[in-house]
Design an enzyme around this catalytic site. Structure first.
Site, mmCIF file in Angstrom:
data_model
loop_
_atom_site.group_PDB
_atom_site.id
_atom_site.type_symbol
_atom_site.label_atom_id
_atom_site.label_comp_id
_atom_site.label_asym_id
_atom_site.label_seq_id
_atom_site.Cartn_x
_atom_site.Cartn_y
_atom_site.Cartn_z
ATOM 1 N N ASP A 1 9.552 15.856 8.855
ATOM 2 C CA ASP A 1 9.136 15.488 7.499
ATOM 3 C C ASP A 1 7.621 15.574 7.353
ATOM 4 O O ASP A 1 6.973 14.634 6.886
ATOM 5 C CB ASP A 1 9.631 14.073 7.176
ATOM 6 C CG ASP A 1 9.708 13.819 5.666
ATOM 7 O OD1 ASP A 1 9.710 14.794 4.901
ATOM 8 O OD2 ASP A 1 9.772 12.642 5.266
ATOM 9 N N LYS B 1 5.413 -2.195 7.974
ATOM 10 C CA LYS B 1 6.507 -1.575 7.228
ATOM 11 C C LYS B 1 7.715 -2.503 7.285
ATOM 12 O O LYS B 1 8.234 -2.814 8.357
ATOM 13 C CB LYS B 1 6.880 -0.203 7.787
ATOM 14 C CG LYS B 1 8.049 0.448 7.020
ATOM 15 C CD LYS B 1 8.508 1.747 7.650
ATOM 16 C CE LYS B 1 7.604 2.884 7.324
ATOM 17 N NZ LYS B 1 8.149 4.191 7.768
ATOM 18 N N GLY C 1 8.469 3.921 0.781
ATOM 19 C CA GLY C 1 9.227 5.120 1.060
ATOM 20 C C GLY C 1 10.703 4.917 0.792
ATOM 21 O O GLY C 1 11.110 3.970 0.121
ATOM 22 N N GLY C 2 11.509 5.819 1.347
ATOM 23 C CA GLY C 2 12.936 5.763 1.111
ATOM 24 C C GLY C 2 13.614 4.578 1.755
ATOM 25 O O GLY C 2 14.664 4.130 1.303
ATOM 26 N N ILE D 1 0.817 -1.217 0.000
ATOM 27 C CA ILE D 1 0.000 0.000 0.000
ATOM 28 C C ILE D 1 0.847 1.261 0.000
ATOM 29 O O ILE D 1 0.314 2.372 0.017
ATOM 30 C CB ILE D 1 -0.950 0.020 1.212
ATOM 31 C CG1 ILE D 1 -0.175 -0.142 2.519
ATOM 32 C CG2 ILE D 1 -2.011 -1.049 1.073
ATOM 33 C CD1 ILE D 1 -1.039 -0.056 3.763
ATOM 34 N N GLY D 2 2.161 1.109 -0.025
ATOM 35 C CA GLY D 2 3.020 2.278 -0.063
ATOM 36 C C GLY D 2 4.479 1.879 -0.019
ATOM 37 O O GLY D 2 4.826 0.750 0.330
ATOM 38 N N GLY E 1 11.711 1.664 3.182
ATOM 39 C CA GLY E 1 10.942 0.441 3.315
ATOM 40 C C GLY E 1 9.619 0.497 2.581
ATOM 41 O O GLY E 1 9.164 1.559 2.164
#
Length: 621
Positions: A428, A330, A311-312, A308-309, A314
């Site tokens: 962030d 994650k 990032g940098g 579902i996503g 994981g």
């Protein structure tokens, strides 16, 4: 004249593929670095130390080289300036010629060479890097004067590949004493990186740039993009095992420590604690450590269909526990040491706080090389996907929903900054890190970059990490961090929520490309309502409330951090309890204002130009 020029071109041709003999001896030793350890480098070419930038003030000369004291970089020059008595390998400009807000500590000086200038980053870990080259023409002037007639033209090679041909700083920047930054992605496979500025015999080489006509560079920034592959580490398996084992052990110790603390926590103030079906408080759920087998079964062995996503550091997967509970897992990338640090930081930070507008961490898993974090599942994914994602994911948020999202995020940040026992700066804040549950309640996620902050300190100086477009100017450029960096990021998010567009839209033109610049343009033209998302204009909304929220976004993005409101004040403004009135002109980092404002309404402000931070980190839960 003929002999000098012939000699220079011969050296020029030779230097395109080699360095001076003495310099080559040193650099070959540097290329064979036995302990590659560096993943970033900042050099103030021709200038003194400033912020994170190392000085580079050695005068050098024909066929010369210099190496830094710690051996992480070197520079070499070759060639003779034609018919020049005063050879200048370092040039200094007139600082007063720069526009306000441009840092003359970086751009006021530059390193120059008659034919060839090479910089080497040494002892780098292998992997993919971002290279930023900063230029400003400080020799050839503007206008129609004699000193403005010269032309500086050179080529730029990186790792032996020509990346810029016939580059003219003045033309690229739109004039002298203006900044132009060139970005490149480079793959490092042998623990070093070479940047070669090469004069190919074009442009002016005599009056009026006599003695300063060759390639010129103001600053160099090299940063990893978190894809270090560790090619040279195959011979160091024992060291890797020890280091990785230590990281895992430390992570397990952190997890167990928080489990121990949570199980014995007797906090009775728990205004945010609720009972679950098993009669346990939410404060106890962090005590969970999950087995890898359970999480594999929950996520279908991390089936890509459940992703579902990403990032940098994981990827995030949807999962279902045996009791039917939905979770988000994650999975940290196993080769990312920075991801290991994010894992520890996340466990240590988010476990210590509890609020309805912060995502909840259920627990973690450490088995073998696997580092996994288990969160509550957020049915509507991220705010970014709802606002900017494909149409099939769009929720078509109405104004009350958008307003409640802004207010919820503000309350979460106010808790982190002012109400929690620990003072936490997220670092962030962006639309992808704001998640929406089934009722569209916002929750701040991804605390991997969060910092604990001493209330007695005015700021901390730290390595820049975050996402370009959401980073406050003073943090992106100087690394000076306060909670006002989060306020700035929140201000950008607020304007995105109102406008329904991202902070940068390259498909648009002029001032519309950058959301902040467009918002200030509309403010100056007294057309702020034009900022509202067209999808909202057909629905009912309070014009007063929308304008109040827009003003909050403008106030939060002030160029001077001390003049940005605190998040508790922002909550009061959003609720209408405190006036949200903008009483100053557009921040100088956005460029020249379009109309003259009433001088009595102007507030003092700091003018800052961002050099852009090294990382562009994105993550989603």
């Amino acid at each position: 004249m003929k002999n000098t020029k012939q000699k220079n071109l011969i050296e020029n041709s030779f230097n395109k593929n080699s360095t001076s003999e003495s310099g080559q001896d040193y650099l070959q030793r540097g290329f064979k670095c036995k302990n590659p350890m560096y993943t970033s480098l900042d050099i103030n070419c021709g200038g003194y130390p400033w912020s994170t930038y190392e000085k580079d003030t050695n005068p050098l000369g024909p066929s010369s080289y210099f190496s830094s004291s710690n051996g992480n970089w070197a520079v070499s020059t070759t060639g003779l300036f034609m018919d020049a008595e005063d050879h200048k390998w370092i040039v200094t400009g007139n600082s007063s010629e720069f526009a306000k807000g441009i840092y003359t500590e970086v751009y006021g000086t530059a390193r120059c060479a008659p034919s060839s200038l090479r910089y080497y980053a040494l002892c780098l870990e292998n992997g993919e890097y971002n290279v930023q080259l900063h230029f400003a023409e400080i020799v050839i002037s503007n206008g129609m004067t004699f000193a403005s007639l010269g032309r500086r033209i050179f080529d730029v090679y990186i790792q032996g590949i020509r990346r810029l041909k016939d580059f003219n700083i003045k033309d690229a920047a739109g004039g002298s004493y203006k900044v132009v930054i060139k970005n490149f992605t480079v793959n490092v496979t042998e623990n070093y990186l070479e940047i070669h500025f090469f004069w190919a015999g074009k442009g002016t080489n005599d009056i009026p740039v006599k003695g300063t006509y060759g390639p010129l560079v103001s600053a160099i920034r090299i940063t990893t993009n978190s894809k270090i592959n560790g090619t040279n580490k195959s011979n160091k398996s024992m060291i890797i095992g020890i280091v990785f084992g230590a990281v895992i052990a430390l992570g397990l110790a952190v997890c167990l420590a928080f489990i121990f603390i949570r199980k014995r926590a007797k906090r009775k103030s728990g205004s945010y604690e609720t009972k679950n079906d098993k009669g346990l408080t939410d404060m106890d759920t962090i005590s969970n450590t999950f087995s890898l087998e359970v999480l594999k079964n929950a996520t279908g062995d991390f089936n890509p269909e459940n992703k579902i996503g990403e990032g940098g550091f994981g990827a995030v997967f949807k999962g279902i526990l045996p009791d039917g509970k939905m979770i988000a897992v994650k999975q940290m990338f196993p080769k990312s040491r920075q991801g290991n640090r994010e894992f520890l930081n996340e466990v240590g930070t988010i476990s210590a706080v509890r609020h309805p507008n912060l995502v909840e961490l259920y627990g973690c898993c450490i088995e073998g090389k696997q580092l996994l974090l288990v969160y509550e599942y957020m049915e509507n994914n991220s705010l970014a996907r709802s606002l900017f994602g494909p149409e099939e994911f769009g929720l078509k948020l109405d104004w009350p929903q958008r307003y409640n999202i802004c207010l919820g995020v503000a309350r979460g940040l106010a808790y982190l900054h002012e109400e929690s026992k620990l003072r936490i700066i997220h670092r962030d804040i962006k639309a992808t890190n704001i998640l929406l549950d089934q009722h569209l309640n916002p929750k701040i996620s991804d605390f991997g970059l969060a910092k604990l902050f001493d209330k007695e300190k005015t700021h901390v100086s730290t390595r820049v990490a975050g996402t370009i477009g959401y980073m406050a100017p003073e943090y992106a450029l100087k690394g000076q961090l306060t909670e006002k960096a989060d306020v700035y990021g929140f201000g950008v998010v607020v304007l995105e929520v109102v406008s329904g567009r991202t902070h940068t839209e390259k498909t648009l033109e002029g001032e519309m490309v950058y959301l902040l610049e467009w918002a200030w343009h509309l403010y100056e033209k007294k057309r702020l309502l034009d900022l509202i998302d067209v999808n909202l204009k057909s629905s009912n909304y309070s014009m007063e409330e929308v304008l109040r929220v827009i003003n909050v976004g403008l106030l939060c993005t002030h160029g001077t951090p001390t003049l940005r409101p605190s998040m508790s004040t922002v909550v009061g403004m959003l609720e209408g309890k405190i006036e949200a009135h903008v009483s100053y002109s557009r921040p100088p980092y956005l460029g020249k204002q379009q109309v003259d404002m009433d001088k009595e309404d102007l507030s003092s402000h700091t003018e800052i130009l961002s050099l852009e931070g090294p990382s562009n980190i994105s993550s989603s839960i």
